[in-house]
Enzyme design. Structure first.
Site, PDB file in Angstrom:
ATOM      1  N   ARG A  24       5.192  88.809 -41.748  1.00 16.35           N
ATOM      2  CA  ARG A  24       5.472  88.169 -41.687  1.00 16.35           C
ATOM      3  C   ARG A  24       6.756  87.418 -40.991  1.00 16.35           C
ATOM      4  O   ARG A  24       7.073  86.109 -41.511  1.00 16.35           O
ATOM      5  CB  ARG A  24       5.518  86.812 -42.801  1.00 16.35           C
ATOM      6  CG  ARG A  24       4.064  86.184 -42.724  1.00 16.35           C
ATOM      7  CD  ARG A  24       3.817  85.445 -43.650  1.00 16.35           C
ATOM      8  NE  ARG A  24       2.709  84.777 -44.463  1.00 16.35           N
ATOM      9  CZ  ARG A  24       1.030  84.133 -44.322  1.00 16.35           C
ATOM     10  NH1 ARG A  24       0.796  85.941 -44.254  1.00 16.35           N
ATOM     11  NH2 ARG A  24       0.988  83.433 -44.344  1.00 16.35           N
TER      12      ARG A  24
ATOM     13  N   ARG B 182       3.805  75.856 -43.772  1.00 18.46           N
ATOM     14  CA  ARG B 182       3.067  77.018 -43.277  1.00 18.46           C
ATOM     15  C   ARG B 182       3.525  77.127 -42.143  1.00 18.46           C
ATOM     16  O   ARG B 182       3.651  78.410 -41.303  1.00 18.46           O
ATOM     17  CB  ARG B 182       2.280  78.155 -44.378  1.00 18.46           C
ATOM     18  CG  ARG B 182       2.090  77.668 -45.686  1.00 18.46           C
ATOM     19  CD  ARG B 182       0.735  78.745 -46.350  1.00 18.46           C
ATOM     20  NE  ARG B 182      -1.222  78.636 -45.949  1.00 18.46           N
ATOM     21  CZ  ARG B 182      -1.493  77.675 -45.527  1.00 18.46           C
ATOM     22  NH1 ARG B 182      -1.792  76.194 -46.218  1.00 18.46           N
ATOM     23  NH2 ARG B 182      -2.295  78.063 -45.420  1.00 18.46           N
TER      24      ARG B 182
ATOM     25  N   LYS C 162      -7.263  84.260 -37.570  1.00 18.68           N
ATOM     26  CA  LYS C 162      -6.871  85.744 -38.414  1.00 18.68           C
ATOM     27  C   LYS C 162      -7.482  86.712 -39.370  1.00 18.68           C
ATOM     28  O   LYS C 162      -7.904  87.936 -38.906  1.00 18.68           O
ATOM     29  CB  LYS C 162      -5.297  85.798 -38.019  1.00 18.68           C
ATOM     30  CG  LYS C 162      -4.518  86.594 -39.190  1.00 18.68           C
ATOM     31  CD  LYS C 162      -3.671  85.759 -39.450  1.00 18.68           C
ATOM     32  CE  LYS C 162      -2.826  85.302 -40.189  1.00 18.68           C
ATOM     33  NZ  LYS C 162      -3.069  85.595 -42.243  1.00 18.68           N
TER      34      LYS C 162
ATOM     35  N   ARG D 282     -11.504  74.396 -42.706  1.00 14.03           N
ATOM     36  CA  ARG D 282     -11.286  74.582 -44.173  1.00 14.03           C
ATOM     37  C   ARG D 282     -10.903  74.652 -44.933  1.00 14.03           C
ATOM     38  O   ARG D 282     -11.568  74.857 -46.397  1.00 14.03           O
ATOM     39  CB  ARG D 282     -10.218  75.484 -43.701  1.00 14.03           C
ATOM     40  CG  ARG D 282     -10.004  76.905 -44.153  1.00 14.03           C
ATOM     41  CD  ARG D 282      -9.405  78.371 -44.052  1.00 14.03           C
ATOM     42  NE  ARG D 282      -8.242  77.538 -44.291  1.00 14.03           N
ATOM     43  CZ  ARG D 282      -6.439  78.474 -44.300  1.00 14.03           C
ATOM     44  NH1 ARG D 282      -8.086  79.306 -43.314  1.00 14.03           N
ATOM     45  NH2 ARG D 282      -5.529  78.297 -44.212  1.00 14.03           N
TER      46      ARG D 282
ATOM     47  N   ARG E 278      -9.139  75.356 -50.757  1.00 12.27           N
ATOM     48  CA  ARG E 278      -7.765  76.302 -51.041  1.00 12.27           C
ATOM     49  C   ARG E 278      -6.956  75.622 -51.309  1.00 12.27           C
ATOM     50  O   ARG E 278      -6.542  74.879 -50.837  1.00 12.27           O
ATOM     51  CB  ARG E 278      -7.437  77.171 -50.156  1.00 12.27           C
ATOM     52  CG  ARG E 278      -7.334  78.724 -49.953  1.00 12.27           C
ATOM     53  CD  ARG E 278      -7.875  79.523 -49.014  1.00 12.27           C
ATOM     54  NE  ARG E 278      -5.996  79.749 -48.800  1.00 12.27           N
ATOM     55  CZ  ARG E 278      -5.206  80.239 -47.382  1.00 12.27           C
ATOM     56  NH1 ARG E 278      -6.202  80.772 -47.361  1.00 12.27           N
ATOM     57  NH2 ARG E 278      -4.015  80.276 -47.490  1.00 12.27           N
TER      58      ARG E 278
HETATM   59  P1  ADP Z   1      -2.251  81.228 -44.791  1.00 13.95           P
HETATM   60  O1  ADP Z   1      -1.957  82.520 -43.134  1.00 13.95           O
HETATM   61  O2  ADP Z   1      -3.439  80.352 -43.961  1.00 13.95           O
HETATM   62  O3  ADP Z   1      -1.328  81.002 -44.408  1.00 13.95           O
HETATM   63  P2  ADP Z   1      -2.677  83.684 -46.115  1.00 13.95           P
HETATM   64  O4  ADP Z   1      -3.353  84.290 -46.741  1.00 13.95           O
HETATM   65  O5  ADP Z   1      -2.080  84.924 -45.090  1.00 13.95           O
HETATM   66  O6  ADP Z   1      -2.983  82.362 -44.921  1.00 13.95           O
HETATM   67  O7  ADP Z   1      -1.866  82.833 -47.380  1.00 13.95           O
HETATM   68  C1  ADP Z   1      -0.914  82.400 -48.702  1.00 13.95           C
HETATM   69  C2  ADP Z   1       0.383  82.472 -49.025  1.00 13.95           C
HETATM   70  O8  ADP Z   1       0.433  83.892 -49.470  1.00 13.95           O
HETATM   71  C3  ADP Z   1       1.299  82.553 -48.156  1.00 13.95           C
HETATM   72  O9  ADP Z   1       1.160  81.126 -47.741  1.00 13.95           O
HETATM   73  C4  ADP Z   1       2.225  82.765 -48.685  1.00 13.95           C
HETATM   74  O10 ADP Z   1       2.813  82.032 -49.755  1.00 13.95           O
HETATM   75  C5  ADP Z   1       1.415  84.630 -48.982  1.00 13.95           C
HETATM   76  N1  ADP Z   1       1.807  85.411 -48.709  1.00 13.95           N
HETATM   77  C6  ADP Z   1       0.933  85.572 -47.588  1.00 13.95           C
HETATM   78  N2  ADP Z   1       0.805  87.048 -47.048  1.00 13.95           N
HETATM   79  C7  ADP Z   1       2.902  87.270 -47.304  1.00 13.95           C
HETATM   80  C8  ADP Z   1       4.035  87.733 -46.927  1.00 13.95           C
HETATM   81  N3  ADP Z   1       3.420  88.391 -45.875  1.00 13.95           N
HETATM   82  N4  ADP Z   1       4.907  87.288 -47.320  1.00 13.95           N
HETATM   83  C9  ADP Z   1       5.659  86.307 -48.450  1.00 13.95           C
HETATM   84  N5  ADP Z   1       4.347  85.553 -48.607  1.00 13.95           N
HETATM   85  C10 ADP Z   1       2.963  85.992 -48.803  1.00 13.95           C
END
Ligand code: ADP
Length: 192
Positions: free
Chosen positions: A90, A146, A15, A129, A135
């Site tokens: 989310r 997640r 994504k 990844r 990461r």
């Molecule tokens: P991934 O899709 O691999 O989980 P992201 O970069 O989208 O990676 O998100 C990494 C982390 O950032 C999430 O696990 C969460 O802790 C935080 N995060 C990202 N977007 C949100 C959101 N919309 N609400 C709450 N926490 C978020």
């Protein structure tokens, strides 16, 4: 042209990569909540310190923090002509918050694109990844957390957007260009 889009999909669905490509195609910025948190963690800002205690474990950062952050970002001038939201909303509360943010800005979403891939494919991509990017939250435990949150809280949001006629479902398997082509074909007709 303006495009106001959300891209959804589980961890490993590609994504983030596709969001960047769509942003280029439609000439709008990508707004990735994960990237904003990571930049703040790297810069040791107050927001970063707070976020890190959640992101490291794969938990969601509290909605109050995330919603305010997105509200500020969407109000920036470069988002006035459109945006690709990646990683937000989310959960159901964030959907409601986003509706209010966009209503305040006197605008609305054009579409929500969902990338679909099966769990085995996702886990294989995430393992790759983890090796390449290192990461902090790509540990087995945080990844599992997640993916569980995605299934429990995020995946059900697609039905809500589908009921509004906004959902576009795209097969996320295959090579990156193929997936981009599918997304563009599905989204071109709906962006204004
Ligand atoms: P991934 O899709 O691999 O989980 P992201 O970069 O989208 O990676 O998100 C990494 C982390 O950032 C999430 O696990 C969460 O802790 C935080 N995060 C990202 N977007 C949100 C959101 N919309 N609400 C709450 N926490 C978020």
């Amino acid at each position: 042209m303006s495009a106001r889009l959300v891209i959804m999909g589980p961890q490993g669905s590609g994504k983030g990569t596709q969001a960047l490509r769509l942003a280029e195609r439609f000439g709008v910025p990508t707004i990735s909540t994960g990237d904003i948190f990571r930049a703040n963690i790297k810069g040791s800002t107050a927001l970063g310190l707070l976020a890190q205690s959640y992101t490291a474990k794969g938990d969601l950062v509290p909605d109050s923090v995330t919603n305010d952050m997105v509200k500020d970002r969407l109000a920036q001038p470069d988002a006035a002509g459109g945006f690709i939201l990646d990683g937000y909303p989310r959960n159901a509360a964030q959907v409601t918050a986003l509706d209010a943010i966009l209503a305040d800005l006197d605008t609305r979403l054009d579409a929500v694109a969902e990338l679909v891939a099966d769990r085995d494919e996702l886990l294989a991509r995430l393992a790759r990844r983890a090796e390449i990017e290192g990461r902090e939250d790509d540990t087995e435990l945080a990844i599992a957390r997640r993916l569980d949150i995605y299934d429990e809280q995020t995946a059900p949001l697609t039905s809500a957007y589908d009921a509004r006629g906004l959902l576009v479902r795209v097969d996320g398997t295959g090579d990156i260009d193929e997936v981009t082509a599918r997304l563009v074909a599905a989204l071109d007709p709906v962006v204004r």
